[in-house]
Design a protein around this motif. Structure first.
Motif, PDB file in Angstrom:
ATOM      1  N   VAL A   1      11.084  -0.492  -8.601  1.00 29.50           N
ATOM      2  CA  VAL A   1      10.660  -1.562  -7.699  1.00 29.50           C
ATOM      3  C   VAL A   1       9.395  -1.201  -6.929  1.00 29.50           C
ATOM      4  CG1 VAL A   1      12.976  -2.491  -7.459  1.00 29.50           C
ATOM      5  CG2 VAL A   1      12.189  -0.759  -5.848  1.00 29.50           C
ATOM      6  N   TRP A   2       8.917   0.021  -7.088  1.00 26.47           N
ATOM      7  CA  TRP A   2       7.709   0.487  -6.403  1.00 26.47           C
ATOM      8  C   TRP A   2       6.486  -0.032  -7.163  1.00 26.47           C
ATOM      9  CZ3 TRP A   2       8.867   3.033  -2.010  1.00 26.47           C
ATOM     10  CH2 TRP A   2       7.830   3.622  -1.304  1.00 26.47           C
ATOM     11  N   PRO A   3       5.354  -0.261  -6.493  1.00 31.11           N
ATOM     12  CA  PRO A   3       4.146  -0.726  -7.209  1.00 31.11           C
ATOM     13  C   PRO A   3       3.705   0.265  -8.292  1.00 31.11           C
ATOM     14  CG  PRO A   3       3.859  -0.945  -4.844  1.00 31.11           C
ATOM     15  CD  PRO A   3       5.139  -0.201  -5.051  1.00 31.11           C
ATOM     16  N   LYS A   4       3.194  -0.270  -9.367  1.00 25.58           N
ATOM     17  CA  LYS A   4       2.770   0.567 -10.494  1.00 25.58           C
ATOM     18  C   LYS A   4       1.498   1.333 -10.155  1.00 25.58           C
ATOM     19  CE  LYS A   4       4.876  -1.946 -14.244  1.00 25.58           C
ATOM     20  NZ  LYS A   4       5.949  -1.026 -14.410  1.00 25.58           N
ATOM     21  N   ILE A   5       1.349   2.486 -10.809  1.00 26.61           N
ATOM     22  CA  ILE A   5       0.150   3.297 -10.664  1.00 26.61           C
ATOM     23  C   ILE A   5      -0.643   3.227 -11.959  1.00 26.61           C
ATOM     24  CG2 ILE A   5       1.142   4.861  -8.965  1.00 26.61           C
ATOM     25  CD1 ILE A   5       1.597   6.866 -11.240  1.00 26.61           C
ATOM     26  N   LYS A   6      -1.881   3.696 -11.902  1.00 23.80           N
ATOM     27  CA  LYS A   6      -2.735   3.721 -13.077  1.00 23.80           C
ATOM     28  C   LYS A   6      -2.146   4.697 -14.105  1.00 23.80           C
ATOM     29  CE  LYS A   6      -7.495   4.583 -14.385  1.00 23.80           C
ATOM     30  NZ  LYS A   6      -8.806   5.051 -13.936  1.00 23.80           N
TER      31      LYS A   6
ATOM     32  N   ILE B   1       8.261  15.484 -14.214  1.00 24.87           N
ATOM     33  CA  ILE B   1       8.927  14.383 -13.517  1.00 24.87           C
ATOM     34  C   ILE B   1       8.575  14.400 -12.036  1.00 24.87           C
ATOM     35  CG2 ILE B   1      11.169  13.459 -12.830  1.00 24.87           C
ATOM     36  CD1 ILE B   1      12.257  14.457 -15.509  1.00 24.87           C
ATOM     37  N   ILE B   2       8.597  15.570 -11.425  1.00 23.31           N
ATOM     38  CA  ILE B   2       8.261  15.677  -9.993  1.00 23.31           C
ATOM     39  C   ILE B   2       6.802  15.285  -9.767  1.00 23.31           C
ATOM     40  CG2 ILE B   2       8.005  17.316  -8.085  1.00 23.31           C
ATOM     41  CD1 ILE B   2      10.523  18.707  -9.201  1.00 23.31           C
ATOM     42  N   PHE B   3       5.915  15.694 -10.667  1.00 22.19           N
ATOM     43  CA  PHE B   3       4.512  15.293 -10.572  1.00 22.19           C
ATOM     44  C   PHE B   3       4.375  13.777 -10.679  1.00 22.19           C
ATOM     45  CE2 PHE B   3       0.459  14.436 -12.819  1.00 22.19           C
ATOM     46  CZ  PHE B   3      -0.415  14.854 -11.822  1.00 22.19           C
ATOM     47  N   PHE B   4       5.117  13.161 -11.594  1.00 21.87           N
ATOM     48  CA  PHE B   4       5.086  11.705 -11.751  1.00 21.87           C
ATOM     49  C   PHE B   4       5.534  11.016 -10.467  1.00 21.87           C
ATOM     50  CE2 PHE B   4       7.589   7.885 -12.733  1.00 21.87           C
ATOM     51  CZ  PHE B   4       6.560   7.050 -13.126  1.00 21.87           C
ATOM     52  N   PHE B   5       6.625  11.483  -9.873  1.00 22.90           N
ATOM     53  CA  PHE B   5       7.102  10.855  -8.639  1.00 22.90           C
ATOM     54  C   PHE B   5       6.131  11.080  -7.486  1.00 22.90           C
ATOM     55  CE2 PHE B   5      11.608  11.083 -10.381  1.00 22.90           C
ATOM     56  CZ  PHE B   5      11.585   9.755 -10.767  1.00 22.90           C
ATOM     57  N   ALA B   6       5.476  12.229  -7.461  1.00 22.22           N
ATOM     58  CA  ALA B   6       4.469  12.469  -6.415  1.00 22.22           C
ATOM     59  C   ALA B   6       3.312  11.488  -6.558  1.00 22.22           C
ATOM     60  CB  ALA B   6       3.972  13.906  -6.487  1.00 22.22           C
ATOM     61  N   LEU B   7       2.904  11.216  -7.783  1.00 21.60           N
ATOM     62  CA  LEU B   7       1.857  10.214  -8.000  1.00 21.60           C
ATOM     63  C   LEU B   7       2.364   8.809  -7.704  1.00 21.60           C
ATOM     64  CD1 LEU B   7       0.235  11.410 -11.350  1.00 21.60           C
ATOM     65  CD2 LEU B   7      -0.723  11.583  -9.055  1.00 21.60           C
ATOM     66  N   LYS B   8       3.556   8.533  -8.159  1.00 22.99           N
ATOM     67  CA  LYS B   8       4.115   7.195  -8.020  1.00 22.99           C
ATOM     68  C   LYS B   8       4.300   6.805  -6.559  1.00 22.99           C
ATOM     69  CE  LYS B   8       6.426   3.537  -9.491  1.00 22.99           C
ATOM     70  NZ  LYS B   8       5.869   2.494 -10.299  1.00 22.99           N
ATOM     71  N   PHE B   9       4.848   7.707  -5.771  1.00 21.24           N
ATOM     72  CA  PHE B   9       5.112   7.402  -4.368  1.00 21.24           C
ATOM     73  C   PHE B   9       3.949   7.801  -3.470  1.00 21.24           C
ATOM     74  CE2 PHE B   9       9.506   8.005  -6.070  1.00 21.24           C
ATOM     75  CZ  PHE B   9       9.801   6.662  -6.105  1.00 21.24           C
ATOM     76  N   ASN B  10       2.832   8.200  -4.089  1.00 21.70           N
ATOM     77  CA  ASN B  10       1.595   8.519  -3.372  1.00 21.70           C
ATOM     78  C   ASN B  10       1.816   9.566  -2.287  1.00 21.70           C
ATOM     79  OD1 ASN B  10      -1.099   8.382  -2.851  1.00 21.70           O
ATOM     80  ND2 ASN B  10      -0.985   6.540  -1.596  1.00 21.70           N
ATOM     81  N   LEU B  11       2.482  10.643  -2.673  1.00 16.19           N
ATOM     82  CA  LEU B  11       2.753  11.713  -1.719  1.00 16.19           C
ATOM     83  C   LEU B  11       1.548  12.631  -1.625  1.00 16.19           C
ATOM     84  CD1 LEU B  11       6.387  12.582  -2.771  1.00 16.19           C
ATOM     85  CD2 LEU B  11       5.638  11.113  -0.927  1.00 16.19           C
ATOM     86  N   LYS B  12       1.045  12.776  -0.451  1.00 13.30           N
ATOM     87  CA  LYS B  12      -0.094  13.653  -0.198  1.00 13.30           C
ATOM     88  C   LYS B  12       0.301  14.624   0.902  1.00 13.30           C
ATOM     89  CE  LYS B  12      -3.239   9.885  -1.166  1.00 13.30           C
ATOM     90  NZ  LYS B  12      -4.208   8.964  -0.602  1.00 13.30           N
ATOM     91  N   TRP B  13      -0.360  15.762   0.926  1.00 11.60           N
ATOM     92  CA  TRP B  13      -0.040  16.743   1.965  1.00 11.60           C
ATOM     93  C   TRP B  13      -0.277  16.164   3.347  1.00 11.60           C
ATOM     94  CZ3 TRP B  13       3.068  20.314   0.803  1.00 11.60           C
ATOM     95  CH2 TRP B  13       3.062  20.885  -0.461  1.00 11.60           C
TER      96      TRP B  13
END
Length: 109
Positions: free
Chosen positions: A28-33, A78-90
């Motif tokens: 349900v989260w917005p799609k990423i490139k 998978i963790i990298f994908f979720f970090a990109l998907k949920f736009n997690l930044k330091w």
């Protein structure tokens, strides 16, 4: 393979259950490139491991199982994908930790 993941014979703990919850949330989260590239790659790799587990019987129900070792290659992706998907930044994590610390100090007063 599923006994290693679901029943904790593979010493995964709650990792796979957490990743499933995050996967459902990501629907349900917005799609990423280039999301399809990563998500289908992860899905096909998981299916490939599952098919390999039928090719060689018996697989072990332990950490030393070769399907378990193949899954350890998949987890960082998978963790990298979720970090990109949920736009997690330091920067976001620092803001979150500042918020949590400030809310803990206000609750104590």
């Amino acid at each position: 393979m599923f006994s290693n993941i679901l029943y904790d014979f593979g010493r995964w703990g709650v990792l796979w259950k957490t990743l499933i919850i995050l996967a459902l949330l990501s629907l349900v989260w917005p799609k990423i490139k280039n999301e399809a590239f990563l998500s289908y790659g992860i899905l096909f790799y998981f299916i490939l491991i599952f098919l390999f587990s039928f090719a060689r019987i018996p697989y072990l129900s332990s950490w030393g199982d070769s399907s378990n070792r193949m899954l350890t290659h998949l987890v960082p992706i998978i963790i990298f994908f979720f970090a990109l998907k949920f736009n997690l930044k330091w920067k976001d994590w620092n803001q979150l930790s500042d918020l949590l610390i400030s809310s803990n100090t206000t609750n104590k007063n």
